[in-house]
Design a protein around this motif. Structure first.
Motif, short mmCIF file in Angstrom:
data_model
loop_
_atom_site.label_atom_id
_atom_site.label_comp_id
_atom_site.label_asym_id
_atom_site.label_seq_id
_atom_site.Cartn_x
_atom_site.Cartn_y
_atom_site.Cartn_z
N ASP A 124 0.83 -1.21 0.00
CA ASP A 124 0.00 0.00 0.00
C ASP A 124 0.86 1.26 0.00
O ASP A 124 0.59 2.21 -0.76
CB ASP A 124 -0.93 0.00 1.23
N ARG A 125 1.89 1.28 0.83
CA ARG A 125 2.76 2.47 0.93
C ARG A 125 3.50 2.73 -0.38
O ARG A 125 3.76 3.88 -0.74
CB ARG A 125 3.77 2.28 2.05
N GLY A 132 2.39 1.90 -3.32
CA GLY A 132 1.44 2.05 -4.43
C GLY A 132 1.45 0.87 -5.39
O GLY A 132 1.29 1.04 -6.61
N SER A 147 -0.62 -1.90 -5.05
CA SER A 147 -1.81 -2.71 -4.81
C SER A 147 -2.29 -3.39 -6.08
O SER A 147 -2.65 -4.57 -6.09
CB SER A 147 -2.94 -1.85 -4.23
#
Length: 740
Positions: free
Chosen positions: A732-733, A735, A737
């Motif tokens: 998630d951190r 980017g 996903s």
């Protein structure tokens, strides 16, 4: 006078008659049978397996555990008459031993020296038989281990088979060679003879080709005879009762910081009272939850459930409400035993709600105690030796839940035999006795805390001191100062924190500490050696193996490894592409679980079929010492190369030791995967890490280019890093996903 003579004649006639029966039953010479009769009657000897030894084809070496002065006389009575017995000097000269010495050929040797092997090889090559009496040492010193080497060399030169023999119960005899404080004496203990099938050294090595040198193969086989000297088909309740018989019902066996100490008799009385109540609200074979801390109450409840033939499902109350609900549903738990005082003190109202959401009802120990009548107590006092229900060692005894550090938690079903085998495997490898006191701070819902920290002391007579939380870093050293434990279980994280707050004398009573669950750092090992003169012996286990798989010992240890495989276990290594000198570990043995229960098939046992895939990548040296290289899921494949994420974590930990770190692999379109460091170190810098890696000799592939800084690393209730959540956080951190 006539009556006396008649009585004497009757005794002689009975002796002769029993001797005739034994002669034909076991195939002995008549004089052997006559001199065997006193042993058979006095010690109610279980001797069925001695036929294996008698029928072994020559050349053969009988390797006998010399626990007492009894074994040489007993073996001269039972082994073939052409056997050459190599006796110690005391046995060779003892006047009382004279009648038995005439039963066969004997020579004396000085234990300070290795056997004169050429003569013995000639004896064996002539289709001979040797009986060698080796000192009863679970952890033999260098001098004793030389005897194993000598026997191995002789067996190989003569191509002789090895037959290990262990007389279970002989340590308790008045003629025992073990000090009385470590083996309480009994005049007429029941003895049983454990004999293993004949095998050559080459055949022994072939059983575990990845891990055995010739001498270690013999040593491990010898340990197996000790292991199978215990009746693994007794069931846990009966095994605990057997221990009470050995050391005495008044022997203190459990103690906690609140209730004080209980001896075996009080333990069984309390367990029977509780077991009656559990029996009234549950069905035989039903999984019953235990939601209790490390205290006397959890042991009483566990033994009560075993007595009633219920399955104890150990609830991990630190795992969070969702995991607890899932556990209750997966194992189809309908009743959970707990304590209101514990729930209130630990603020676990959300866990109670999670239990009820899973469909279970709470049975409070406070309510059980208030319902107990004087008649209940009297009945338990009179009948404490007997279980409430028939015991079956092949049935499930305990359900434990895996931590789920890399996926969905599973319910692991362990039988009585699995758990008892693992406890006895540990006892056959590590020196413990009723003179020891074991401090257990690891929760009983954890397999290490259950088998090693609770069941092992109960079945061996080691006094168990229970402490409710391993997180009380300042209090535990003070408890150790007062309780004076000689053995302690822990993890590197816990042990390091105890050492920081401990005074120099707090752990001075410890002989050794068994550490598992995570690698022991050199600095932790060093501080316990230097400050407390206590050796940390590192081991390795998994819940599915009940849990101990391998362990170092204080004498036979190798820093940086997790020790050698336990007796009666087998291993095989599956090659992994891209990893040299190591492989994926598969296991087999009597301690391997019955099987899993999973959330998609609740309450249904999915049996283990054959070998178990541990998912661990390990390397093994020629002496059998195992080094954990990492979990299979904890390797990243980068541009075709396999990189251990655990090794990367160790590298990072060396650079920033005061912080917490987790290393995960995330998708990479160009190289397949790439490594990401998730850390609490605010000043973590990729360039600094890269420079440190080069100095440490690490390959460039091992050094993460991506660093994600967080306030806390996600952890599970067991304290292990939650890699599933950590990986999601990193994705998630960064980017990623969509790519994931």
């Amino acid at each position: 006078m006539i009556l006396t003579l008649a009585l004497l004649a009757g005794l002689i006639a009975a002796w002769l008659l029993i001797g005739v029966v034994e002669k034909f039953r076991l195939g002995l010479r008549f004089m052997q049978a006559l001199l065997y009769v006193p042993f058979r009657l006095a010690y109610r000897l279980a001797d069925d397996r001695i036929k294996i030894a008698r029928n072994a084809a020559a050349p053969v070496i009988y390797v006998i555990s010399h626990q007492s002065r009894l074994e040489p006389a007993l073996m001269l009575s039972l082994l073939p008459e052409d056997t050459l017995h190599i006796l110690d000097e005391v046995s060779a000269r003892s006047p009382w031993f004279e009648p038995w010495r005439e039963l066969g050929r004997t020579i004396a040797f000085n234990a300070e020296h290795v056997f004169v092997s050429r003569r013995l090889v000639r004896v064996l090559k002539g289709k001979g038989r040797l009986a060698v009496y080796l000192p009863d040492a679970v952890e033999p010193d260098i001098k004793t281990f030389r005897l194993f080497r000598a026997v191995t060399r002789i067996a190989m030169q003569a191509d002789a088979r090895i037959v290990p023999i262990f007389v279970a119960g002989a340590r308790a005899l008045p003629l025992s060679l073990t000090p009385a404080d470590k083996a309480p004496r009994r005049w007429f203990p029941r003895l049983s003879i454990s004999v293993l099938e004949p095998m050559t050294i080459a055949e022994l090595v072939a059983r575990n080709p990845d891990q055995s040198s010739n001498t270690n193969a013999l040593f491990d086989r010898f340990a197996e005879a000790r292991l199978f000297g215990s009746d693994l088909n007794r069931g846990l309740f009966l095994a605990i009762r057997d221990a009470a018989d050995r050391v005495g019902a008044s022997h203190p066996i459990i103690e906690d910081v609140i209730s004080g100490a209980l001896n075996y008799r009080k333990l069984f009385i309390g367990a029977r009272v509780l077991g009656r109540r559990f029996e009234a609200v549950t069905a035989p074979g039903e999984a019953v939850g235990l939601l209790l801390p490390n205290a006397n109450g959890v042991v009483l409840s566990l033994v009560g459930l075993l007595s009633a033939s219920r399955v104890a499902a150990m609830i991990n109350y630190t795992a969070g409400p969702a995991s607890v609900t899932a556990a209750v549903r997966t194992a189809e738990i309908r009743t959970v035993i707990s304590s209101r005082a514990f729930i209130d003190k630990a603020s676990l109202a959300d866990i109670v709600a999670a239990v009820e959401e899973g469909g279970a009802k709470l049975l409070w120990l406070e309510d059980v105690r208030t319902s107990v009548t004087a008649l209940d107590k009297l009945a338990a006092t009179l009948l404490w030796r007997w279980p409430l229900q028939p015991q079956n060692a092949a049935k499930p005894a305990v359900i434990l839940f895996t931590s789920g550090s890399e996926g969905t938690p599973k319910a692991v079903v362990l039988s009585h035999r699995n758990l008892l085998a693992n406890a006895m495997q540990a006892e056959a490898r590590i020196t413990i006795s009723p003179a020891d006191i074991l401090l257990n701070v690891l929760p009983v819902f954890h397999s290490f805390g259950l088998t090693g920290g609770t069941i092992l002391p109960l079945v061996t007579g080691v006094k168990l001191f229970l402490y409710p939380s391993p997180l009380h870093y300042k209090l535990i050293p003070e408890v150790a100062r007062k309780a004076r434990p000689t053995v302690m279980f822990g993890t590197d994280t816990f042990l390091a924190n105890y050492a920081r707050t401990a005074k120099d004398g707090d752990f001075s009573s410890l002989r050794f500490i068994v550490a598992g669950a995570e690698a022991v750092k050199p600095e932790t090992r060093c501080v316990y050696r230097e400050r407390f003169q206590a050796e940390i012996i590192e081991g390795f286990g998994l819940t599915e193996a009940a849990p101990v798989v391998a362990v170092n010992t204080a004498i036979h240890g190798r820093d940086g490894t997790v020790g050698r495989l336990l007796p009666a276990m087998r291993m095989k290594l599956e090659p992994i592409e891209g990893i040299s000198g190591a492989g994926r570990l598969w296991l087999d043995g009597p301690n391997l679980m019955m099987g899993y229960m999973t959330s998609d098939r609740p309450g249904e046992l999915q049996p283990l079929d054959g070998w178990h895939d541990t998912g661990d990548i390990v390397s093994v040296d020629r002496e059998g010492f195992i080094t954990i290289r990492g979990r299979a899921k904890r390797f990243a494949k980068i541009a075709g190369e396999m990189v251990s994420l655990g090794a990367v974590e160790m590298l990072v930990q060396s650079l920033w030791p005061e912080e917490h770190h987790a290393v995960v692999a995330v998708p990479d379109k160009r190289r397949g995967e790439r490594i990401v460091l998730v850390t609490t170190a605010d000043d973590a810098d990729p360039d600094e890490l890269r420079k440190f890696g080069r100095q440490a000799g690490a390959a460039d592939l091992m050094v993460p280019n991506d660093i994600v800084k967080v306030e806390e690393i996600p952890v599970l209730g067991s304290g292990k890093t939650d890699y599933v959540s950590t990986r999601k956080l990193a994705i998630d951190r960064l980017g990623l996903s969509a790519a994931a």
